[in-house]
Motif scaffolding. Structure first.
Motif: not given
Length: 172
Positions: A82-100
């Motif tokens: 049972q996967g967590s959408s929070n993990q994917g959402e967090l990884l996307q936000a971290l990628v956006a933060l890295q780029e910023a």
């Protein structure tokens, strides 16, 4: 938790160029829609599983149905995730933060290197099956403190902090 007041946000909007204001207006509906949806059920919080006349409903409900058959051979996998959408959402936000962080002109080079290392540590930890919540909380708090005052990074940092708080109940 670093948070801008409404007056600060409005002052920042007033200081935008006409092109930036147009971009802001185009993005605002999606930001407001995500704020409305976060007030309701989060993805994965409520599920309904139906098998024939049997229905299982509830918060984070999971139904591990494995088919069986009377007589004969049945090969069924016993794995269930049972996967967590929070993990994917967090990884996307971290990628956006890295780029910023990479593209920020207001952040000195040494600060960028340190912030990028912290974000990379968060990415590695977030990808684990059982991430160290204490480490994540401390790292996000350190990022918030280290990047405080850098306007173009406030949004991405707060997005990460919000996801961490929502996913694991870690106040950062």
């Amino acid at each position: 938790m670093f948070k801008l007041t409404v007056d600060q946000i409005l002052a920042s909007i007033e200081a935008l160029s006409p092109e930036e204001k147009q971009d802001f207006l185009q993005r605002l509906p999606s930001v407001l829609a995500s704020a409305e949806s976060s007030a309701g059920f989060q993805s994965g919080q409520f599920m309904t599983n139906t098998l024939g006349d049997v229905q299982i409903r509830g918060g984070n409900a999971a139904f591990n149905y494995q088919p069986s058959q009377a007589g004969g051979n049945v090969n069924a996998s016993a794995t269930f995730t049972q996967g967590s959408s929070n993990q994917g959402e967090l990884l996307q936000a971290l990628v956006a933060l890295q780029e910023a962080i990479r593209t920020s002109e207001a952040l000195p080079e040494l600060s960028k290197i340190g912030a990028e290392a912290q974000v990379e540590q968060l990415v590695v930890e977030a990808q684990k099956e059982n991430p160290d919540q204490n480490l994540i909380g401390r790292t996000v708090s350190a990022l918030k403190q280290g990047l405080q005052g850098v306007q173009d990074l406030a949004g991405p940092v707060m997005t990460v902090a919000s996801i961490v708080a929502r996913a694991w109940g870690i106040p950062v």
